[in-house]
Design an enzyme around this catalytic site. Sequence first.
Site, PDB file in Angstrom:
ATOM      1  CG  ASP A  91     -19.663 -17.992 -68.754  1.00 15.24           C
ATOM      2  OD1 ASP A  91     -18.601 -18.800 -67.976  1.00 15.24           O
ATOM      3  OD2 ASP A  91     -20.948 -17.918 -68.346  1.00 15.24           O
ATOM      4  CB  ALA A  92     -14.588 -20.065 -72.026  1.00 12.65           C
ATOM      5  CE  LYS A  93     -19.193 -21.622 -65.777  1.00 12.16           C
ATOM      6  NZ  LYS A  93     -19.846 -20.611 -66.435  1.00 12.16           N
ATOM      7  NE  ARG A  94     -12.369 -23.231 -73.561  1.00  9.26           N
ATOM      8  CZ  ARG A  94     -13.441 -23.218 -73.933  1.00  9.26           C
ATOM      9  NH1 ARG A  94     -14.612 -23.482 -73.312  1.00  9.26           N
ATOM     10  NH2 ARG A  94     -13.785 -23.154 -75.295  1.00  9.26           N
TER      11      ARG A  94
END
Lengths: 275, 275
Positions: A91-94
């Site tokens: 869960d990195a929202k890159r």
Amino acid sequence: MTYEALFEHIQQKQSYLCVGLDTDLRKVPAHLHREPDPIFAFNRQIIDATADYCVAYKPNVAFYEALGPRGWESLQKTVEYIPKTYFTIADAKRGDIGNTSGLYARTFFDASSSGLDFDAVTVAPYMGRDSVTPFLDFEGKWVILLALTSNVGSDDFQRLPTPEGTLYEQVLRTSQTWAGPDRLMYVVGATQADALQQIRQLVPEHFLLVPGVGAQGGSLEEVSRYGMNRSCGLLVNASRSIIYASAGPDFAEKARQEAQVLQLEMARYLEKYLG
Amino acid sequence: MTYEALFEHIQQKQSYLCVGLDTDLRKVPAHLHREPDPIFAFNRQIIDATADYCVAYKPNVAFYEALGPRGWESLQKTVEYIPKTYFTIADAKRGDIGNTSGLYARTFFDASSSGLDFDAVTVAPYMGRDSVTPFLDFEGKWVILLALTSNVGSDDFQRLPTPEGTLYEQVLRTSQTWAGPDRLMYVVGATQADALQQIRQLVPEHFLLVPGVGAQGGSLEEVSRYGMNRSCGLLVNASRSIIYASAGPDFAEKARQEAQVLQLEMARYLEKYLG
């Protein structure tokens, strides 16, 4: 992992629970601080305790990178420790221009480069197609695109009207031309159950990653009623309500109990709503 | 760093150049691979070579995290090495729900946690207010919010019509209620010069971080003509055209020459357009 393998695991476990590993060093029980890597020691026990009741694990990358290089080492050990039958989500929202997104993809998908080998990564859609497709160049890996998030700020832009529905509906519509339900999932917050029926019309086959049950107040029953499709199509995440169920030496046992409660509820909904 | 200190540095250097440290191990000249940390060895020489001609450095975080923990170590050393008079930007495109954004803020702003102490971080606006404001809780630190990016995919969502202008215009409008030009900047791609006049009407005082000059083909002259305000209000980034000007042992000298060419051009535009 394939769409079919994920659904099979869900049926076998009678669970679509994803355990969120938002592991905060400040909340790790005192006795674990004597371990060489307290974060990993905590995660290992959480994974052992919850594995019977879930099908996915989702480390929240912010919690690891906030600790610098040693945080990334804890993350590596954690991902390595999770058995391959579980769907793993960074869960990195890159999301960035193409050549940069390609490097973020290497970060989470190419163990020979970064030491990490996740099945999926969460991606923000703001920069459009060429910020997302480099992640899909990694065979068998998944993108989980933000659609309608669980936070208050989701009202600021995601629900803005555009010529063909709200912005998040446009994200759902446009992104389907980039990949199918075998490679793409969407984030839809559990606090947004009112929108789920509409979302299911737009993306009938896709899996939805649903955070916001538990600490954030979303209803598992509503999410399941409005969100489930014939392949389940849901991964419901709970983080804090499971991993911090107790702050004492019994944290793993309490986490196991919390995960079991959710699994039992999910088994009922699978019986009732699997369309 | 304050708005005033940044403008003062720009006037002193007659430059609004930001050098992008998109340092790819595969492009680091062969002779540096004998160094214990080739990435840092490369960056150190690039910083020494370009410092006379720029006011800011922008490491692209993807390039570092793709290498795992050792990449974060190279990033730490790089940020530590940059003199404090330079504005440092973590180009990370982060953004998540409040408690998670708070951890991303610690990653880039709290050296006691992560080892990193940047002046600013780039943030994606999709998740709205509570995904952005946790970064502003760190006194004196800056958010650089994505508005209109330089890539082709910027057409997918950023230019969608909403009731009050396009999505990126709405981002500019709404986010101004979160912080003033002393804490907030915007990313506007150099390939989007046609939109700069309009953007300047919406955000007359803010600094704009402008990538896309050089390798991506944006025009420095147009960006300067349409984007400059009375405090300059521009940080124009060049990455590949400077740091990979040569692939040989003369890479630093060639980088210095490229940076100087841009600085001399910028000095002319400061003379001409500083309003």
